[in-house]
Design a protein around this motif. Sequence first.
Motif, PDB file in Angstrom:
ATOM      1  N   MET A   1     -15.716   1.876 -43.198  1.00  0.00           N
ATOM      2  CA  MET A   1     -14.243   1.877 -42.461  1.00  0.00           C
ATOM      3  C   MET A   1     -14.144   2.998 -41.406  1.00  0.00           C
ATOM      4  N   LYS A   2     -13.506   2.479 -40.302  1.00  0.00           N
ATOM      5  CA  LYS A   2     -13.426   3.339 -39.181  1.00  0.00           C
ATOM      6  C   LYS A   2     -11.936   3.936 -39.072  1.00  0.00           C
ATOM      7  N   GLN A   3     -11.845   5.272 -38.639  1.00  0.00           N
ATOM      8  CA  GLN A   3     -10.425   5.623 -38.361  1.00  0.00           C
ATOM      9  C   GLN A   3     -10.383   5.715 -36.903  1.00  0.00           C
ATOM     10  N   LEU A   4      -8.873   5.430 -36.554  1.00  0.00           N
ATOM     11  CA  LEU A   4      -8.626   5.436 -35.277  1.00  0.00           C
ATOM     12  C   LEU A   4      -7.219   6.230 -34.992  1.00  0.00           C
ATOM     13  N   ASP A   5      -7.202   7.121 -34.145  1.00  0.00           N
ATOM     14  CA  ASP A   5      -5.897   7.898 -33.828  1.00  0.00           C
ATOM     15  C   ASP A   5      -5.105   7.266 -32.806  1.00  0.00           C
ATOM     16  N   VAL A   6      -4.129   6.782 -33.011  1.00  0.00           N
ATOM     17  CA  VAL A   6      -3.320   5.998 -32.218  1.00  0.00           C
ATOM     18  C   VAL A   6      -1.917   6.707 -31.923  1.00  0.00           C
ATOM     19  N   GLN A   7      -1.196   5.874 -30.777  1.00  0.00           N
ATOM     20  CA  GLN A   7       0.079   6.545 -30.735  1.00  0.00           C
ATOM     21  C   GLN A   7       1.001   5.282 -30.423  1.00  0.00           C
ATOM     22  N   ILE A   8       2.057   5.449 -31.220  1.00  0.00           N
ATOM     23  CA  ILE A   8       3.181   4.375 -31.069  1.00  0.00           C
ATOM     24  C   ILE A   8       4.443   5.064 -30.831  1.00  0.00           C
ATOM     25  N   LEU A   9       5.154   4.726 -29.614  1.00  0.00           N
ATOM     26  CA  LEU A   9       6.321   5.668 -29.349  1.00  0.00           C
ATOM     27  C   LEU A   9       6.167   6.802 -29.244  1.00  0.00           C
ATOM     28  N   HIS A  10       5.048   7.283 -28.818  1.00  0.00           N
ATOM     29  CA  HIS A  10       4.670   8.850 -28.648  1.00  0.00           C
ATOM     30  C   HIS A  10       4.412   9.807 -29.861  1.00  0.00           C
ATOM     31  N   GLN A  11       4.361   8.939 -31.015  1.00  0.00           N
ATOM     32  CA  GLN A  11       4.021   9.463 -32.185  1.00  0.00           C
ATOM     33  C   GLN A  11       2.512   9.028 -32.777  1.00  0.00           C
ATOM     34  N   SER A  12       1.871  10.000 -33.263  1.00  0.00           N
ATOM     35  CA  SER A  12       0.483   9.766 -33.461  1.00  0.00           C
ATOM     36  C   SER A  12       0.326   9.169 -34.834  1.00  0.00           C
ATOM     37  N   TYR A  13      -0.578   8.370 -35.197  1.00  0.00           N
ATOM     38  CA  TYR A  13      -1.004   7.749 -36.350  1.00  0.00           C
ATOM     39  C   TYR A  13      -2.408   7.720 -36.745  1.00  0.00           C
ATOM     40  N   LEU A  14      -2.763   8.029 -37.799  1.00  0.00           N
ATOM     41  CA  LEU A  14      -4.140   7.701 -38.025  1.00  0.00           C
ATOM     42  C   LEU A  14      -4.295   6.495 -38.976  1.00  0.00           C
ATOM     43  N   LEU A  15      -5.098   5.427 -38.491  1.00  0.00           N
ATOM     44  CA  LEU A  15      -5.193   4.188 -39.017  1.00  0.00           C
ATOM     45  C   LEU A  15      -6.669   3.991 -39.403  1.00  0.00           C
ATOM     46  N   THR A  16      -6.748   3.153 -40.351  1.00  0.00           N
ATOM     47  CA  THR A  16      -8.192   2.985 -40.985  1.00  0.00           C
ATOM     48  C   THR A  16      -8.095   1.335 -40.602  1.00  0.00           C
ATOM     49  N   CYS A  17      -9.663   0.928 -40.626  1.00  0.00           N
ATOM     50  CA  CYS A  17      -9.908  -0.489 -40.243  1.00  0.00           C
ATOM     51  C   CYS A  17     -11.335  -0.753 -40.596  1.00  0.00           C
ATOM     52  N   PRO A  18     -11.454  -1.914 -40.927  1.00  0.00           N
ATOM     53  CA  PRO A  18     -12.975  -2.200 -40.969  1.00  0.00           C
ATOM     54  C   PRO A  18     -13.830  -2.090 -39.774  1.00  0.00           C
ATOM     55  N   GLU A  19     -15.061  -1.896 -40.011  1.00  0.00           N
ATOM     56  CA  GLU A  19     -16.300  -1.781 -38.802  1.00  0.00           C
ATOM     57  C   GLU A  19     -16.262  -2.949 -37.932  1.00  0.00           C
ATOM     58  N   GLY A  20     -16.136  -2.891 -36.663  1.00  0.00           N
ATOM     59  CA  GLY A  20     -15.907  -3.980 -35.861  1.00  0.00           C
ATOM     60  C   GLY A  20     -14.620  -4.636 -35.546  1.00  0.00           C
ATOM     61  N   HIS A  21     -13.549  -4.338 -35.919  1.00  0.00           N
ATOM     62  CA  HIS A  21     -12.171  -4.712 -35.968  1.00  0.00           C
ATOM     63  C   HIS A  21     -11.373  -3.529 -35.029  1.00  0.00           C
ATOM     64  N   GLU A  22     -12.149  -2.476 -34.467  1.00  0.00           N
ATOM     65  CA  GLU A  22     -11.227  -1.745 -33.770  1.00  0.00           C
ATOM     66  C   GLU A  22     -10.540  -2.167 -32.469  1.00  0.00           C
ATOM     67  N   GLU A  23     -11.084  -3.382 -31.759  1.00  0.00           N
ATOM     68  CA  GLU A  23     -10.605  -3.816 -30.570  1.00  0.00           C
ATOM     69  C   GLU A  23      -9.218  -4.638 -31.131  1.00  0.00           C
ATOM     70  N   ARG A  24      -9.280  -5.368 -32.243  1.00  0.00           N
ATOM     71  CA  ARG A  24      -7.975  -6.112 -32.629  1.00  0.00           C
ATOM     72  C   ARG A  24      -7.137  -5.157 -33.213  1.00  0.00           C
ATOM     73  N   LEU A  25      -7.431  -4.182 -33.888  1.00  0.00           N
ATOM     74  CA  LEU A  25      -6.449  -3.146 -34.000  1.00  0.00           C
ATOM     75  C   LEU A  25      -5.590  -2.521 -33.065  1.00  0.00           C
ATOM     76  N   LEU A  26      -6.576  -2.164 -31.974  1.00  0.00           N
ATOM     77  CA  LEU A  26      -5.853  -1.559 -30.766  1.00  0.00           C
ATOM     78  C   LEU A  26      -4.974  -2.604 -30.110  1.00  0.00           C
ATOM     79  N   GLU A  27      -5.355  -3.842 -30.089  1.00  0.00           N
ATOM     80  CA  GLU A  27      -4.356  -4.809 -29.327  1.00  0.00           C
ATOM     81  C   GLU A  27      -3.229  -5.036 -30.211  1.00  0.00           C
TER      82      GLU A  27
END
Length: 125
Positions: A1-27
């Motif tokens: 599993m991979k963790q990504l730090d993302v921003q939604i409406l200027h609030q940070s969220y640490l999200l986990t997704c399966p390897e290779g699915h990072e692009e879909r999660l970011l979309e």
Amino acid sequence: MKQLDVQILHQSYLLTCPEGHEERLLEAVSRVNDTMARIRDAGKVRSRERVAVLAALNMAFDIVTAERAPAPVAEPVEQPDEAEEDPEAADAWAQAMIQQQADAQRIVALLERLDQALETDAQLL
């Protein structure tokens, strides 16, 4: 599993997704952020929770609409063989095709009306 730090409406969220699915999660994050920003910027809804609920409802409605949209017919439905010899069967087949086309047109018109009605849903709350 991979963790990504993302921003939604200027609030940070640490999200986990399966390897290779990072692009879909970011979309997906981008779509959620854009939808929430559009609702917030409409001006009437300020609560982050209400903005999130409206965004989720808008996105779910879009998914349901896409799932229920009539599939385009690539080729016309062929007339059954018995309809060539039996005028009543040919007439019944023609009436069924006319009804099917009318039903499809009514569904499209209804979906368009729903889309128009929901364009202002952010103003309901």
